[in-house]
Design an enzyme around this catalytic site. Structure first.
Site, PDB file in Angstrom:
ATOM      1  N   ARG A  24     -13.915  -8.709  -8.773  1.00  0.00           N
ATOM      2  CA  ARG A  24     -14.225  -9.332  -7.472  1.00  0.00           C
ATOM      3  C   ARG A  24     -15.711  -9.698  -7.417  1.00  0.00           C
ATOM      4  O   ARG A  24     -16.095 -10.675  -6.782  1.00  0.00           O
ATOM      5  CB  ARG A  24     -13.842  -8.379  -6.322  1.00  0.00           C
ATOM      6  CG  ARG A  24     -12.362  -7.999  -6.330  1.00  0.00           C
ATOM      7  CD  ARG A  24     -12.048  -6.902  -5.333  1.00  0.00           C
ATOM      8  NE  ARG A  24     -12.759  -5.665  -5.626  1.00  0.00           N
ATOM      9  CZ  ARG A  24     -12.745  -4.578  -4.854  1.00  0.00           C
ATOM     10  NH1 ARG A  24     -12.053  -4.586  -3.726  1.00  0.00           N
ATOM     11  NH2 ARG A  24     -13.401  -3.496  -5.193  1.00  0.00           N
ATOM     12  N   HIS A  56     -17.874   3.218  -8.695  1.00  0.00           N
ATOM     13  CA  HIS A  56     -16.517   3.131  -8.145  1.00  0.00           C
ATOM     14  C   HIS A  56     -15.743   4.382  -8.517  1.00  0.00           C
ATOM     15  O   HIS A  56     -15.954   4.949  -9.589  1.00  0.00           O
ATOM     16  CB  HIS A  56     -15.781   1.894  -8.675  1.00  0.00           C
ATOM     17  CG  HIS A  56     -14.635   1.498  -7.812  1.00  0.00           C
ATOM     18  ND1 HIS A  56     -13.382   2.030  -7.969  1.00  0.00           N
ATOM     19  CD2 HIS A  56     -14.574   0.659  -6.752  1.00  0.00           C
ATOM     20  CE1 HIS A  56     -12.589   1.514  -7.037  1.00  0.00           C
ATOM     21  NE2 HIS A  56     -13.284   0.688  -6.288  1.00  0.00           N
ATOM     22  N   SER A  72      -9.357   2.854   3.131  1.00  0.00           N
ATOM     23  CA  SER A  72      -8.727   2.033   4.182  1.00  0.00           C
ATOM     24  C   SER A  72      -7.220   1.883   3.957  1.00  0.00           C
ATOM     25  O   SER A  72      -6.432   1.953   4.915  1.00  0.00           O
ATOM     26  CB  SER A  72      -9.401   0.663   4.283  1.00  0.00           C
ATOM     27  OG  SER A  72      -9.457   0.027   3.030  1.00  0.00           O
ATOM     28  N   ASP A  97     -18.931  -5.169  -3.333  1.00  0.00           N
ATOM     29  CA  ASP A  97     -19.915  -5.264  -2.255  1.00  0.00           C
ATOM     30  C   ASP A  97     -21.311  -5.658  -2.740  1.00  0.00           C
ATOM     31  O   ASP A  97     -22.171  -6.016  -1.939  1.00  0.00           O
ATOM     32  CB  ASP A  97     -19.993  -3.921  -1.507  1.00  0.00           C
ATOM     33  CG  ASP A  97     -18.648  -3.558  -0.904  1.00  0.00           C
ATOM     34  OD1 ASP A  97     -18.030  -4.440  -0.283  1.00  0.00           O
ATOM     35  OD2 ASP A  97     -18.209  -2.408  -1.073  1.00  0.00           O
ATOM     36  N   HIS A 107     -17.570   3.168   1.497  1.00  0.00           N
ATOM     37  CA  HIS A 107     -16.452   2.221   1.335  1.00  0.00           C
ATOM     38  C   HIS A 107     -16.929   0.839   1.806  1.00  0.00           C
ATOM     39  O   HIS A 107     -17.929   0.328   1.321  1.00  0.00           O
ATOM     40  CB  HIS A 107     -15.247   2.780   2.110  1.00  0.00           C
ATOM     41  CG  HIS A 107     -13.949   2.074   1.885  1.00  0.00           C
ATOM     42  ND1 HIS A 107     -13.682   1.272   0.804  1.00  0.00           N
ATOM     43  CD2 HIS A 107     -12.795   2.046   2.631  1.00  0.00           C
ATOM     44  CE1 HIS A 107     -12.440   0.794   0.881  1.00  0.00           C
ATOM     45  NE2 HIS A 107     -11.886   1.234   1.999  1.00  0.00           N
TER      46      HIS A 107
HETATM   47  N1  HAX Z   1     -26.092   5.414  -6.863  1.00  0.00           N
HETATM   48  C1  HAX Z   1     -26.512   6.678  -7.017  1.00  0.00           C
HETATM   49  N2  HAX Z   1     -25.710   7.704  -7.311  1.00  0.00           N
HETATM   50  C2  HAX Z   1     -24.428   7.432  -7.517  1.00  0.00           C
HETATM   51  C3  HAX Z   1     -23.910   6.132  -7.414  1.00  0.00           C
HETATM   52  C4  HAX Z   1     -24.796   5.102  -7.057  1.00  0.00           C
HETATM   53  N3  HAX Z   1     -24.389   3.848  -6.887  1.00  0.00           N
HETATM   54  N4  HAX Z   1     -22.577   6.180  -7.671  1.00  0.00           N
HETATM   55  C5  HAX Z   1     -22.280   7.462  -7.923  1.00  0.00           C
HETATM   56  N5  HAX Z   1     -23.375   8.234  -7.821  1.00  0.00           N
HETATM   57  C6  HAX Z   1     -23.480   9.674  -7.956  1.00  0.00           C
HETATM   58  C7  HAX Z   1     -22.561  10.354  -6.936  1.00  0.00           C
HETATM   59  O1  HAX Z   1     -23.176  10.391  -5.662  1.00  0.00           O
HETATM   60  C8  HAX Z   1     -22.342  11.700  -7.573  1.00  0.00           C
HETATM   61  O2  HAX Z   1     -23.514  12.463  -7.382  1.00  0.00           O
HETATM   62  P1  HAX Z   1     -23.450  14.070  -7.151  1.00  0.00           P
HETATM   63  O3  HAX Z   1     -22.728  14.609  -8.351  1.00  0.00           O
HETATM   64  O4  HAX Z   1     -24.891  14.446  -7.073  1.00  0.00           O
HETATM   65  O5  HAX Z   1     -22.696  14.282  -5.879  1.00  0.00           O
HETATM   66  C9  HAX Z   1     -22.263  11.351  -9.069  1.00  0.00           C
HETATM   67  O6  HAX Z   1     -22.965  10.091  -9.203  1.00  0.00           O
HETATM   68  C10 HAX Z   1     -20.856  11.189  -9.602  1.00  0.00           C
HETATM   69  O7  HAX Z   1     -20.178  10.251  -8.816  1.00  0.00           O
HETATM   70  P2  HAX Z   1     -18.956   9.376  -9.415  1.00  0.00           P
HETATM   71  O8  HAX Z   1     -17.899  10.338  -9.829  1.00  0.00           O
HETATM   72  O9  HAX Z   1     -19.470   8.436 -10.440  1.00  0.00           O
HETATM   73  O10 HAX Z   1     -18.520   8.519  -8.147  1.00  0.00           O
HETATM   74  P3  HAX Z   1     -17.505   8.890  -6.976  1.00  0.00           P
HETATM   75  O11 HAX Z   1     -16.131   8.564  -7.455  1.00  0.00           O
HETATM   76  O12 HAX Z   1     -17.747  10.262  -6.463  1.00  0.00           O
HETATM   77  O13 HAX Z   1     -17.956   7.870  -5.848  1.00  0.00           O
HETATM   78  C11 HAX Z   1     -18.623   5.779  -4.959  1.00  0.00           C
HETATM   79  C12 HAX Z   1     -17.673   6.491  -5.924  1.00  0.00           C
HETATM   80  C13 HAX Z   1     -18.226   4.310  -4.897  1.00  0.00           C
HETATM   81  C14 HAX Z   1     -18.501   6.403  -3.569  1.00  0.00           C
HETATM   82  C15 HAX Z   1     -20.082   5.921  -5.494  1.00  0.00           C
HETATM   83  O14 HAX Z   1     -20.179   5.267  -6.747  1.00  0.00           O
HETATM   84  C16 HAX Z   1     -21.144   5.370  -4.540  1.00  0.00           C
HETATM   85  O15 HAX Z   1     -21.579   6.102  -3.652  1.00  0.00           O
HETATM   86  N6  HAX Z   1     -21.553   4.082  -4.714  1.00  0.00           N
HETATM   87  C17 HAX Z   1     -22.492   3.444  -3.803  1.00  0.00           C
HETATM   88  C18 HAX Z   1     -21.790   3.027  -2.499  1.00  0.00           C
HETATM   89  C19 HAX Z   1     -20.852   1.864  -2.739  1.00  0.00           C
HETATM   90  O16 HAX Z   1     -21.195   0.858  -3.344  1.00  0.00           O
HETATM   91  N7  HAX Z   1     -19.620   1.964  -2.202  1.00  0.00           N
HETATM   92  C20 HAX Z   1     -18.622   0.880  -2.286  1.00  0.00           C
HETATM   93  C21 HAX Z   1     -17.536   1.192  -3.309  1.00  0.00           C
HETATM   94  C22 HAX Z   1     -16.492   0.108  -3.399  1.00  0.00           C
HETATM   95  C23 HAX Z   1     -15.736   0.007  -2.128  1.00  0.00           C
HETATM   96  O17 HAX Z   1     -14.975   0.863  -1.709  1.00  0.00           O
HETATM   97  N8  HAX Z   1     -15.979  -1.051  -1.429  1.00  0.00           N
HETATM   98  O18 HAX Z   1     -15.510  -1.139  -0.179  1.00  0.00           O
END
Ligand code: HAX
Length: 441
Positions: free
Chosen positions: A328, A319, A242, A374, A272
């Site tokens: 937070r 994250h 964002s 979140d 996000h």
């Molecule tokens: N559950 C399951 N798998 C997860 C995970 C979770 N909570 N978090 C990461 N992973 C997986 C990824 O999908 C990725 O899998 P692949 O290699 O198979 O594609 C692997 O672990 C490595 O990911 P990472 O490097 O640890 O994480 P990223 O930086 O790629 O992604 C995210 C960060 C926040 C998008 C991710 O942790 C996620 O999808 N979390 C769940 C959704 C979430 O809570 N989002 C909110 C984040 C905070 C925010 O912006 N708030 O607004």
């Protein structure tokens, strides 16, 4: 609010001179190298932009102009009788780098209440053109886009404005937009969930208190929650979707309304900001699936395994930058301990917090197994009776305006140019790996 505007300008002028000197002497210094994997994997870890209002440390979490969340809770002015910081104070801090006095914050509350008046009717009519089942974020962004007719920056640009004055028009647009966001957001809520009931603003309240009132949540506890909520969700440095989107779109001199709406479309993604609705949806589905609203750690562990085996993420965990529990999350947990320690949903959130990290850690691929912002927010809202979880990201969006629009003001005041990084194709990469071509710069 002339004081804030002139203080902002004097701080930005001083910073611009300093940056000029820094770049004259050190502009050629390297601040990092880009690996091929980073170009393919979400540009993680590339330091490539300047964003003044906050800075994220992977271990410690966010600091706003150097202040952590507990420090903000101690140092920012509160509402009369309240204990949570007023988000107006954080905005003042992000704009000026200075902690505001109670008078400064009160002046900002009064200024925003004044600017919120006389909202153009077409904004509500435009939202009304959408079907009721449109997602609240779609309705919210539509309202923001409709309000773009009021952009001073766009009018001035069309008339022909000196680039030295961009900051001033961006400042006015940002202040007007922030002032009016609670009306748009609350209109969406009342339209979708309260049969379109109309509620008049209470101009004597602070920005968050009035927002709670417009939502028809007049309990003091909810007002306090909104003050905390709108403070802690405001900013998370510049690279998140964002903030970066608002910054990028703003760099084309799109006005504050266009830039913020673009950022909000990014916030509406489930990885996000939409994660806050996904968390509560996931917990409710888990409770239904297990047939209990007080699941044990063992039951939660089983449900987490089911989620992972279906190829889904556990929402609220992980994250891109943070590597510890999000402060937070902790701030919200402290609020819950104080106000609702025996709430069943809150207790589920805490049990999930005990259960999920070791499971995610054991997978070996997740870089951060800890909860993010979140993971907790929905349970607090539910406690006060806001059950419509599809609405939660709108609350996040209203808060995020403070950070991304303060940063937009800074970008225009510092004269940042249009943002335009270089991309490559895989064909180019393959040719470069064979030594047949260069990576084009
Ligand atoms: N559950 C399951 N798998 C997860 C995970 C979770 N909570 N978090 C990461 N992973 C997986 C990824 O999908 C990725 O899998 P692949 O290699 O198979 O594609 C692997 O672990 C490595 O990911 P990472 O490097 O640890 O994480 P990223 O930086 O790629 O992604 C995210 C960060 C926040 C998008 C991710 O942790 C996620 O999808 N979390 C769940 C959704 C979430 O809570 N989002 C909110 C984040 C905070 C925010 O912006 N708030 O607004």
């Amino acid at each position: 609010m002339e004081k804030l505007k002139s203080l902002f300008k004097s701080k930005a002028d001083a910073a611009a001179n300093e940056i000029k000197e820094i770049l004259k002497e050190h502009g050629q210094k390297k601040i990092g190298e880009v690996q091929l994997a980073q170009a393919y994997q979400g540009m993680r870890g590339i330091t490539g932009m300047v964003y003044e209002t906050s800075l994220l440390d992977a271990q410690e979490g966010i600091r706003f102009r150097g202040f952590s969340i507990p420090e903000l809770q101690a140092k920012l002015p509160k509402a009369p009788g309240g204990t949570e910081p007023l988000p107006e104070g954080l905005f003042y801090l992000m704009m000026t780098g200075e902690l505001p006095s109670a008078d400064d914050v009160n002046a900002l509350s009064r200024d925003w209440a004044e600017r919120a008046k006389n909202m153009p009717e077409h904004v509500f009519k435009t939202i009304d053109a959408l079907p009721l089942n449109a997602h609240p974020m779609t309705q919210f962004v539509t309202g923001v886009m409709a309000l773009q007719t009021e952009s001073i920056f766009s009018k001035k640009y069309a008339e022909g404005v000196n680039k030295k004055d961009y900051w001033s028009h961006t400042y006015e647009d940002s202040m007007n937009l922030i002032a009016r966001l609670p009306s748009i957001a609350a209109y969406v809520y009342r339209r979708k969930y309260r049969g379109g009931k109309s509620v008049a603003a209470d101009a004597s309240l602070d920005w968050a208190g009035n927002f709670a009132h417009l939502l028809s949540f007049d309990q003091e506890g909810f007002k306090e929650l909104m003050r905390l909520y709108l403070t802690i969700h405001a900013d998370h440095e510049g690279g998140n979707v964002s903030a970066h989107t608002t910054h990028l779109v703003g760099s084309a001199l799109s006005d504050a309304y266009l830039s913020f709406a673009a950022g909000m479309n990014g916030l509406a993604g489930p990885l996000h900001g939409l994660a806050n609705q996904e968390v509560i949806k996931w917990i409710i589905e888990m409770q239904r699936n297990l047939g209990t609203d007080t699941p044990t750690g063992e039951q939660i562990a089983g449900y987490v395994q089911k989620t992972l085996s279906e190829g889904k993420v556990v929402p609220g965990y992980g994250h891109a930058v943070l590597r510890k529990t999000d402060p937070r999350f902790t701030a919200q947990q402290e609020f819950a301990k104080k106000h609702m320690a025996s709430d069943k949903m809150v207790n589920s959130v805490w049990r999930i917090f005990e259960t999920v990290p070791p499971i995610l850690q054991s997978l070996g691929k997740i870089k951060n197994p800890w909860p993010n912002v979140d993971a907790h927010s929905g349970a607090l809202l539910l406690h006060y009776g806001m059950e419509e979880y599809e609405y939660y990201t709108v609350l996040f969006g209203v808060s995020r305006a403070l950070g991304v629009l303060a940063a937009l003001c800074w970008s225009r005041a510092l004269g940042f140019p249009i943002e335009r990084p270089k991309s490559v194709t895989t064909e180019n990469v393959k040719a470069w790996l064979k030594g047949e071509d260069q990576i084009w710069e």
